[in-house]
Design a protein around this motif. Structure first.
Motif, PDB file in Angstrom:
ATOM      1  N   ALA A  62      -0.869  -0.619  65.217  1.00  0.00           N
ATOM      2  CA  ALA A  62      -1.045  -1.674  64.206  1.00  0.00           C
ATOM      3  C   ALA A  62      -0.381  -2.978  64.630  1.00  0.00           C
ATOM      4  O   ALA A  62       0.746  -2.989  65.118  1.00  0.00           O
ATOM      5  N   GLY A  63      -1.129  -4.068  64.476  1.00  0.00           N
ATOM      6  CA  GLY A  63      -0.595  -5.393  64.750  1.00  0.00           C
ATOM      7  C   GLY A  63      -0.666  -5.810  66.202  1.00  0.00           C
ATOM      8  O   GLY A  63      -0.201  -6.892  66.558  1.00  0.00           O
ATOM      9  N   LYS A  64      -1.258  -4.963  67.058  1.00  0.00           N
ATOM     10  CA  LYS A  64      -1.334  -5.262  68.496  1.00  0.00           C
ATOM     11  C   LYS A  64      -2.755  -5.052  68.997  1.00  0.00           C
ATOM     12  O   LYS A  64      -3.503  -4.243  68.448  1.00  0.00           O
ATOM     13  N   ILE A  65      -3.126  -5.783  70.052  1.00  0.00           N
ATOM     14  CA  ILE A  65      -4.312  -5.442  70.830  1.00  0.00           C
ATOM     15  C   ILE A  65      -3.848  -4.427  71.868  1.00  0.00           C
ATOM     16  O   ILE A  65      -2.900  -4.685  72.611  1.00  0.00           O
ATOM     17  N   THR A  66      -4.490  -3.276  71.916  1.00  0.00           N
ATOM     18  CA  THR A  66      -4.039  -2.198  72.796  1.00  0.00           C
ATOM     19  C   THR A  66      -5.198  -1.672  73.645  1.00  0.00           C
ATOM     20  O   THR A  66      -6.292  -1.429  73.133  1.00  0.00           O
ATOM     21  N   ALA A  67      -4.949  -1.504  74.940  1.00  0.00           N
ATOM     22  CA  ALA A  67      -5.895  -0.840  75.840  1.00  0.00           C
ATOM     23  C   ALA A  67      -5.427   0.604  76.005  1.00  0.00           C
ATOM     24  O   ALA A  67      -4.266   0.846  76.356  1.00  0.00           O
ATOM     25  N   VAL A  68      -6.309   1.548  75.725  1.00  0.00           N
ATOM     26  CA  VAL A  68      -5.966   2.969  75.731  1.00  0.00           C
ATOM     27  C   VAL A  68      -6.759   3.691  76.813  1.00  0.00           C
ATOM     28  O   VAL A  68      -7.954   3.434  76.993  1.00  0.00           O
ATOM     29  N   GLN A  69      -6.085   4.585  77.518  1.00  0.00           N
ATOM     30  CA  GLN A  69      -6.760   5.479  78.453  1.00  0.00           C
ATOM     31  C   GLN A  69      -6.434   6.918  78.077  1.00  0.00           C
ATOM     32  O   GLN A  69      -5.340   7.213  77.593  1.00  0.00           O
ATOM     33  N   LEU A  70      -7.388   7.831  78.265  1.00  0.00           N
ATOM     34  CA  LEU A  70      -7.149   9.258  78.106  1.00  0.00           C
ATOM     35  C   LEU A  70      -6.745   9.822  79.458  1.00  0.00           C
ATOM     36  O   LEU A  70      -7.352   9.499  80.479  1.00  0.00           O
ATOM     37  N   MET A  71      -5.723  10.677  79.475  1.00  0.00           N
ATOM     38  CA  MET A  71      -5.215  11.193  80.740  1.00  0.00           C
ATOM     39  C   MET A  71      -4.414  12.459  80.489  1.00  0.00           C
ATOM     40  O   MET A  71      -4.191  12.853  79.353  1.00  0.00           O
ATOM     41  N   PHE A  72      -4.006  13.115  81.573  1.00  0.00           N
ATOM     42  CA  PHE A  72      -2.969  14.147  81.489  1.00  0.00           C
ATOM     43  C   PHE A  72      -2.258  14.191  82.827  1.00  0.00           C
ATOM     44  O   PHE A  72      -2.867  13.974  83.882  1.00  0.00           O
ATOM     45  N   THR A  73      -0.976  14.421  82.783  1.00  0.00           N
ATOM     46  CA  THR A  73      -0.151  14.262  83.981  1.00  0.00           C
ATOM     47  C   THR A  73      -0.434  15.312  85.038  1.00  0.00           C
ATOM     48  O   THR A  73      -0.143  15.098  86.215  1.00  0.00           O
ATOM     49  N   PRO A  80      -4.826   9.988  88.313  1.00  0.00           N
ATOM     50  CA  PRO A  80      -3.973   9.105  89.109  1.00  0.00           C
ATOM     51  C   PRO A  80      -4.628   7.753  89.408  1.00  0.00           C
ATOM     52  O   PRO A  80      -3.947   6.728  89.472  1.00  0.00           O
ATOM     53  N   ILE A  81      -5.954   7.759  89.556  1.00  0.00           N
ATOM     54  CA  ILE A  81      -6.649   6.487  89.780  1.00  0.00           C
ATOM     55  C   ILE A  81      -6.620   5.658  88.511  1.00  0.00           C
ATOM     56  O   ILE A  81      -6.450   4.431  88.537  1.00  0.00           O
ATOM     57  N   GLN A  82      -6.752   6.317  87.364  1.00  0.00           N
ATOM     58  CA  GLN A  82      -6.636   5.615  86.090  1.00  0.00           C
ATOM     59  C   GLN A  82      -5.241   5.008  85.926  1.00  0.00           C
ATOM     60  O   GLN A  82      -5.089   3.890  85.433  1.00  0.00           O
ATOM     61  N   GLY A  83      -4.218   5.752  86.329  1.00  0.00           N
ATOM     62  CA  GLY A  83      -2.859   5.233  86.238  1.00  0.00           C
ATOM     63  C   GLY A  83      -2.685   4.003  87.110  1.00  0.00           C
ATOM     64  O   GLY A  83      -2.076   3.011  86.706  1.00  0.00           O
ATOM     65  N   ALA A  84      -3.233   4.060  88.326  1.00  0.00           N
ATOM     66  CA  ALA A  84      -3.161   2.905  89.227  1.00  0.00           C
ATOM     67  C   ALA A  84      -3.926   1.720  88.656  1.00  0.00           C
ATOM     68  O   ALA A  84      -3.500   0.562  88.784  1.00  0.00           O
ATOM     69  N   LEU A  85      -5.046   1.993  87.999  1.00  0.00           N
ATOM     70  CA  LEU A  85      -5.818   0.935  87.346  1.00  0.00           C
ATOM     71  C   LEU A  85      -4.972   0.234  86.288  1.00  0.00           C
ATOM     72  O   LEU A  85      -4.921  -1.000  86.227  1.00  0.00           O
ATOM     73  N   PHE A  86      -4.274   1.024  85.454  1.00  0.00           N
ATOM     74  CA  PHE A  86      -3.418   0.416  84.425  1.00  0.00           C
ATOM     75  C   PHE A  86      -2.245  -0.334  85.063  1.00  0.00           C
ATOM     76  O   PHE A  86      -1.776  -1.325  84.525  1.00  0.00           O
ATOM     77  N   GLY A  87      -1.759   0.152  86.202  1.00  0.00           N
ATOM     78  CA  GLY A  87      -0.699  -0.572  86.899  1.00  0.00           C
ATOM     79  C   GLY A  87      -1.163  -1.953  87.317  1.00  0.00           C
ATOM     80  O   GLY A  87      -0.455  -2.949  87.123  1.00  0.00           O
ATOM     81  N   GLN A  88      -2.362  -2.028  87.875  1.00  0.00           N
ATOM     82  CA  GLN A  88      -2.925  -3.324  88.246  1.00  0.00           C
ATOM     83  C   GLN A  88      -3.222  -4.169  87.017  1.00  0.00           C
ATOM     84  O   GLN A  88      -3.013  -5.387  87.013  1.00  0.00           O
ATOM     85  N   LEU A  89      -3.721  -3.516  85.982  1.00  0.00           N
ATOM     86  CA  LEU A  89      -4.033  -4.238  84.749  1.00  0.00           C
ATOM     87  C   LEU A  89      -2.775  -4.864  84.164  1.00  0.00           C
ATOM     88  O   LEU A  89      -2.795  -6.026  83.738  1.00  0.00           O
TER      89      LEU A  89
END
Length: 198
Positions: A62-73, A80-89
């Motif tokens: 609430a109150g934020k613009i949020t980018a969400v990804q589904l993942m599991f460690t 891991p590629i999704q994690g790297a994508l968020f790192g660059q993002l």
């Protein structure tokens, strides 16, 4: 630095709109993407954060613009590629000074303890504004289906793992979802537009 070459190789292999793999249970291999009209409210759901705090998902959104990804460690393929994508993002968002929160939402709460989630964030050099959470087991299917599904097919479940990014508006409702494994720059452009229009 995050693994930029891994992202490039994966994006080239998948293409910008290649569907994510179907689930072992025979789930849909194509995920809808684009603007979500009307925005789809995220339900109240208890989550545990990477800091071990119990809170509500809507409270985090609430109150934020949020980018969400589904993942599991425990994932060794696309996550891991999704994690790297968020790192660059995150780097790109910081450069543009865009107030966008990042959220890694686990679809494996039994395996993803707060320590595992914290390790995930460390692996991708997450800074402030990037959170990782695990919902309760009972909420995984409905959250996954709400985000990645068509909102109508009850057979879609957490078994359907997508590499999309979901944009949640300040009212804690999903307003946009990308194609599978989006490129960073178009995603930043989309988030910039969403922030400006909010």
């Amino acid at each position: 630095m995050v693994a930029t070459s891994a992202i490039a190789k994966s994006s080239a292999a998948l293409g910008p709109s290649t569907p994510a793999p179907a689930s072992a249970a025979g789930g849909a291999a194509h995920f809808p993407f684009g603007a979500v009209q009307p925005p789809r409210p995220i339900p109240a759901a208890k989550v545990s954060t990477h800091l071990g705090q119990a809170t509500d998902l809507r409270t985090l959104l609430a109150g934020k613009i949020t980018a969400v990804q589904l993942m599991f460690t425990g994932c060794s393929a696309i996550c891991p590629i999704q994690g790297a994508l968020f790192g660059q993002l995150q780097q790109a968002l910081n450069q543009r000074k865009l107030p966008v929160q990042l959220l890694s939402l686990s679809i494996d709460p039994l395996g993803d303890s707060p320590a595992a989630l914290a390790g995930w964030l460390r692996k991708f050099e997450a800074g402030p504004g990037w959170l990782a959470v695990a919902p309760q087991v009972a909420d995984v299917a409905r959250l996954s289906q709400l985000l990645a599904g068509d909102g109508e097919d009850p057979r879609q479940s957490a078994d359907v793992h997508t590499a999309q990014v979901f944009v949640i508006n300040r009212s804690a409702a999903m307003s946009y979802r990308t194609a599978t494994m989006p490129a960073v720059e178009p995603l930043v452009d989309t988030l910039t537009r969403i922030v400006q229009e909010a």
